[in-house]
Design a protein around this motif. Structure first.
Motif, PDB file in Angstrom:
ATOM      1  N   PRO A   1       4.272  -4.008 -18.468  1.00  0.00           N
ATOM      2  CA  PRO A   1       4.669  -4.259 -17.193  1.00  0.00           C
ATOM      3  C   PRO A   1       4.875  -5.620 -16.606  1.00  0.00           C
ATOM      4  CG  PRO A   1       2.919  -2.846 -17.353  1.00  0.00           C
ATOM      5  CD  PRO A   1       2.970  -3.432 -18.494  1.00  0.00           C
ATOM      6  N   ALA A   2       5.960  -5.937 -15.825  1.00  0.00           N
ATOM      7  CA  ALA A   2       5.863  -7.027 -15.301  1.00  0.00           C
ATOM      8  C   ALA A   2       5.437  -6.797 -13.835  1.00  0.00           C
ATOM      9  CB  ALA A   2       7.575  -7.340 -15.073  1.00  0.00           C
ATOM     10  N   GLY A   3       4.031  -6.828 -13.746  1.00  0.00           N
ATOM     11  CA  GLY A   3       3.297  -6.577 -12.554  1.00  0.00           C
ATOM     12  C   GLY A   3       3.810  -7.189 -11.155  1.00  0.00           C
ATOM     13  N   SER A   4       3.369  -6.670 -10.101  1.00  0.00           N
ATOM     14  CA  SER A   4       3.760  -6.961  -8.875  1.00  0.00           C
ATOM     15  C   SER A   4       2.384  -7.334  -8.012  1.00  0.00           C
ATOM     16  CB  SER A   4       4.721  -5.826  -8.017  1.00  0.00           C
ATOM     17  OG  SER A   4       3.716  -4.972  -7.775  1.00  0.00           O
ATOM     18  N   PRO A   5       2.574  -7.951  -6.967  1.00  0.00           N
ATOM     19  CA  PRO A   5       1.606  -8.024  -5.810  1.00  0.00           C
ATOM     20  C   PRO A   5       0.551  -7.040  -5.493  1.00  0.00           C
ATOM     21  CG  PRO A   5       3.128  -9.711  -5.256  1.00  0.00           C
ATOM     22  CD  PRO A   5       3.652  -8.663  -6.264  1.00  0.00           C
ATOM     23  N   ASP A   6       1.709  -5.834  -5.478  1.00  0.00           N
ATOM     24  CA  ASP A   6       1.030  -4.370  -5.152  1.00  0.00           C
ATOM     25  C   ASP A   6       0.202  -4.026  -6.114  1.00  0.00           C
ATOM     26  OD1 ASP A   6       2.390  -4.446  -2.519  1.00  0.00           O
ATOM     27  OD2 ASP A   6       4.162  -3.165  -3.447  1.00  0.00           O
ATOM     28  N   ASP A   7       0.434  -4.178  -7.479  1.00  0.00           N
ATOM     29  CA  ASP A   7      -0.542  -3.797  -8.534  1.00  0.00           C
ATOM     30  C   ASP A   7      -1.901  -4.568  -8.250  1.00  0.00           C
ATOM     31  OD1 ASP A   7       1.482  -2.286  -9.867  1.00  0.00           O
ATOM     32  OD2 ASP A   7       2.309  -3.872 -10.921  1.00  0.00           O
ATOM     33  N   VAL A   8      -1.709  -5.961  -8.016  1.00  0.00           N
ATOM     34  CA  VAL A   8      -2.901  -6.760  -7.730  1.00  0.00           C
ATOM     35  C   VAL A   8      -3.669  -6.107  -6.476  1.00  0.00           C
ATOM     36  CG1 VAL A   8      -3.838  -9.034  -7.224  1.00  0.00           C
ATOM     37  CG2 VAL A   8      -1.818  -8.787  -8.688  1.00  0.00           C
ATOM     38  N   GLU A   9      -3.089  -5.884  -5.559  1.00  0.00           N
ATOM     39  CA  GLU A   9      -3.641  -5.285  -4.528  1.00  0.00           C
ATOM     40  C   GLU A   9      -4.514  -4.052  -4.704  1.00  0.00           C
ATOM     41  OE1 GLU A   9      -4.942  -5.496  -0.409  1.00  0.00           O
ATOM     42  OE2 GLU A   9      -3.241  -6.993  -1.224  1.00  0.00           O
ATOM     43  N   SER A  10      -3.914  -3.169  -5.493  1.00  0.00           N
ATOM     44  CA  SER A  10      -4.567  -1.983  -5.846  1.00  0.00           C
ATOM     45  C   SER A  10      -5.733  -2.223  -6.889  1.00  0.00           C
ATOM     46  CB  SER A  10      -3.710  -0.962  -6.741  1.00  0.00           C
ATOM     47  OG  SER A  10      -2.697  -0.633  -5.829  1.00  0.00           O
ATOM     48  N   ALA A  11      -5.849  -3.173  -7.662  1.00  0.00           N
ATOM     49  CA  ALA A  11      -6.823  -3.627  -8.505  1.00  0.00           C
ATOM     50  C   ALA A  11      -7.936  -4.260  -7.950  1.00  0.00           C
ATOM     51  CB  ALA A  11      -6.167  -4.507  -9.688  1.00  0.00           C
ATOM     52  N   VAL A  12      -7.580  -5.197  -7.050  1.00  0.00           N
ATOM     53  CA  VAL A  12      -8.591  -5.842  -5.967  1.00  0.00           C
ATOM     54  C   VAL A  12      -9.348  -4.809  -5.178  1.00  0.00           C
ATOM     55  CG1 VAL A  12      -9.098  -7.538  -4.295  1.00  0.00           C
ATOM     56  CG2 VAL A  12      -7.630  -8.242  -6.201  1.00  0.00           C
ATOM     57  N   ALA A  13      -8.723  -3.866  -4.755  1.00  0.00           N
ATOM     58  CA  ALA A  13      -9.425  -2.674  -3.899  1.00  0.00           C
ATOM     59  C   ALA A  13     -10.231  -1.893  -4.785  1.00  0.00           C
ATOM     60  CB  ALA A  13      -8.222  -1.828  -3.181  1.00  0.00           C
ATOM     61  N   ALA A  14      -9.939  -1.550  -6.156  1.00  0.00           N
ATOM     62  CA  ALA A  14     -10.807  -0.750  -6.885  1.00  0.00           C
ATOM     63  C   ALA A  14     -11.877  -1.752  -7.239  1.00  0.00           C
ATOM     64  CB  ALA A  14     -10.027  -0.649  -8.170  1.00  0.00           C
ATOM     65  N   ALA A  15     -11.594  -3.074  -7.498  1.00  0.00           N
ATOM     66  CA  ALA A  15     -12.613  -4.002  -7.967  1.00  0.00           C
ATOM     67  C   ALA A  15     -13.942  -4.225  -6.733  1.00  0.00           C
ATOM     68  CB  ALA A  15     -12.419  -5.080  -8.261  1.00  0.00           C
ATOM     69  N   ARG A  16     -13.305  -4.318  -5.550  1.00  0.00           N
ATOM     70  CA  ARG A  16     -14.205  -4.443  -4.445  1.00  0.00           C
ATOM     71  C   ARG A  16     -15.023  -3.007  -4.144  1.00  0.00           C
ATOM     72  NH1 ARG A  16     -14.279  -8.905  -2.803  1.00  0.00           N
ATOM     73  NH2 ARG A  16     -16.171  -8.372  -1.622  1.00  0.00           N
ATOM     74  N   ALA A  17     -14.289  -1.970  -4.274  1.00  0.00           N
ATOM     75  CA  ALA A  17     -15.024  -0.781  -3.894  1.00  0.00           C
ATOM     76  C   ALA A  17     -16.038  -0.461  -5.178  1.00  0.00           C
ATOM     77  CB  ALA A  17     -14.241   0.601  -3.995  1.00  0.00           C
ATOM     78  N   ALA A  18     -16.039  -0.873  -6.357  1.00  0.00           N
ATOM     79  CA  ALA A  18     -16.981  -0.584  -7.420  1.00  0.00           C
ATOM     80  C   ALA A  18     -18.041  -1.701  -7.344  1.00  0.00           C
ATOM     81  CB  ALA A  18     -16.101  -0.806  -8.908  1.00  0.00           C
ATOM     82  N   PHE A  19     -18.054  -2.684  -6.900  1.00  0.00           N
ATOM     83  CA  PHE A  19     -18.800  -3.873  -6.865  1.00  0.00           C
ATOM     84  C   PHE A  19     -20.289  -3.659  -6.519  1.00  0.00           C
ATOM     85  CE2 PHE A  19     -20.988  -7.442  -4.849  1.00  0.00           C
ATOM     86  CZ  PHE A  19     -21.123  -8.257  -5.808  1.00  0.00           C
ATOM     87  N   THR A  20     -20.423  -2.871  -5.515  1.00  0.00           N
ATOM     88  CA  THR A  20     -22.084  -2.527  -5.130  1.00  0.00           C
ATOM     89  C   THR A  20     -22.693  -1.881  -6.029  1.00  0.00           C
ATOM     90  OG1 THR A  20     -21.361  -2.814  -2.815  1.00  0.00           O
ATOM     91  CG2 THR A  20     -23.471  -1.889  -3.221  1.00  0.00           C
TER      92      THR A  20
END
Length: 468
Positions: free
Chosen positions: A34-53
């Protein structure tokens, strides 16, 4: 076409666009990512933040068990992964297996052990206790030249520390990253702890570095790109670790074992077809031995067989891309234009197909020449004469970089004495072997921070003082 890995699931990129992955030995595309997009990054960061704790609260020993399982899976699949790397970026199979696959498996295993043994609860300092906690969500941006090793050097310590990760691998050689993501999934890593978004640096990489939900960014690549990453990260005052370029030197003292120094020095210049940030691309030699060393280097370069990276006898595979080959050829031409003497290799194409460059040696190189100062990232060695040891040290320290180096002398004590004067992050003494538990990183424009071992783990930890 491959997908992005976000929140434990493989899913299409929001962009709907792709990048062809080209085999540098055949010049033919063999996969699409994939030639990823900022929307892909947004989804990935949201998932990482939710999993962090949840991941940060997981016992370090349990984190270590998952990493240990992943290390064993890399070893079990080492032949397949090595062949993937060879196809992806051109490293000869033997090197792809030993250095590009089994070494990162060992690094991953070392972080599995560190997760279990490191004292995160810290130590007393007066009336306080200093504890260490995970930095948060880590954005990891990795290059194509060591496509698994550089990922492991970032992701393993981050996960061991209790951080969650958004990885942006190189789109030029991304297939080892896909193999690694599959292994982490199979090892039982919880969803969201590790996420991978493939795409181009100016789009996906910059989105990761600038994202306010990313607490730390760890980048390996060129110094130019590192400056951009640091500037973007500064806008949200996030932590930054940078492993950047190099112009490392082999410094040979008059009483050194010349045969050993030249043999190891030439190999250190041409490893991975010179596509190594710590490559020993300058050889600094006393004038009394200069002509002899030049002759020995030419003979050693002739033994660096160029060819198909899947052939057993090949020592130098192709460069990673047509763009990279053109860059190296420009530097070779520049060397001749500035008066350096080409004594081996050059710009001739050895084969009709493949992004190959002959192992190239320049003599008559003077400090300040372009090929002596700038990182070429190809199989090009410059040999520079000196008269006094102070002059040799000045030449070694005379570039903007300070990543690695080597010193050869008649005694270890003398070599260490000179090595301590080099402004560089690591120095091999009389051929000392690379140690994946020792800190790796550089001075000056070679970066900020260290990777590997305890030193790499601590890059991903915050210090907290509890005043009792």
């Amino acid at each position: 076409m491959r997908h992005q890995y976000v929140n434990g699931v493989w899913s299409p990129s929001a962009s709907g666009e792709w990048i062809d992955v080209v085999n540098p030995a055949t010049e033919e595309p063999f996969e699409r990512v994939p030639a990823g997009s900022p929307d892909d990054v947004e989804s990935a960061v949201a998932a990482a933040r939710a999993a962090f704790t949840g991941w940060a609260d997981t016992a370090p020993g349990e984190r270590g068990k998952i990493l240990a399982t992943a290390a064993e899976l890399i070893r079990a699949r080492s032949d397949r992964i090595a062949r993937t790397i060879t196809t992806d970026m051109g490293a000869p199979y033997a090197m792809a297996l030993k250095v590009q696959t089994l070494m990162p498996a060992g690094v991953l295993a070392s972080y599995a052990q560190l997760a279990e043994t490191y004292d995160f609860d810290g130590e007393p300092v007066g009336n306080s206790r200093v504890v260490r906690e995970p930095a948060g969500v880590v954005g990891a941006i990795t290059p194509w030249n060591y496509p698994l090793h550089q990922i492991v050097c970032k992701v393993a310590p981050a996960l061991a520390a209790g951080c969650t990760v958004v990885l942006k691998p190189s789109e030029i050689a991304p297939m080892a990253a896909y193999a690694f993501a599959e292994i982490l999934h199979e090892a039982g890593l919880p969803p969201g702890v590790f996420n991978m978004v493939c795409g181009r640096g100016p789009v996906v990489g910059e989105a990761v570095a600038a994202h306010p939900g990313v607490d730390m960014v760890s980048f390996t690549g060129s110094t130019r790109a590192g400056r951009r990453v640091a500037a973007l990260a500064a806008e949200t005052v996030k932590r930054v670790a940078l492993e950047l370029g190099g112009k490392s030197a082999t410094l040979i003292l008059p009483d050194a074992d010349l045969a050993a120094a030249v043999k190891v020095g030439v190999a250190g210049a041409f490893i991975n077809s010179g596509q190594t940030c710590s490559a020993l691309t300058r050889m600094i030699v006393h004038r009394d031995s200069y002509d002899e060393v030049v002759g020995m280097a030419v003979e050693a370069a002739a033994r660096q067989t160029v060819g198909d990276p899947l052939d057993e006898g090949t020592r130098l595979g192709p460069l990673v891309s047509a763009t990279q080959r053109e860059r190296v050829i420009r530097y070779i031409n520049r060397g001749e234009e500035e008066g350096a003497r080409l004594v081996a290799g050059g710009t001739e194409r050895p084969f009709d197909v493949g992004y190959h460059v002959l192992p190239t040696v320049f003599a008559g190189v003077a400090p300040g020449m372009t090929i002596e100062q700038e990182e070429i990232f190809g199989p090009v060695l410059s040999i520079i004469p000196y008269t006094r040891v102070d002059e040799a040290v000045e030449i070694a320290n005379g570039t903007p970089y300070g990543l690695s180096g080597a010193v050869w002398a008649g005694s270890r004590e003398r070599a260490v004495e000179v090595a301590r004067r080099l402004r560089t992050g690591q120095v091999a003494i009389n051929g000392g072997r690379f140690n994946p538990m020792a800190p790796f990183g550089g001075y000056k424009h070679s970066g900020i921070g260290r990777e590997l071992g305890t030193y790499g783990l601590e890059e991903y930890l915050e210090l907290k003082a509890l005043h009792l």
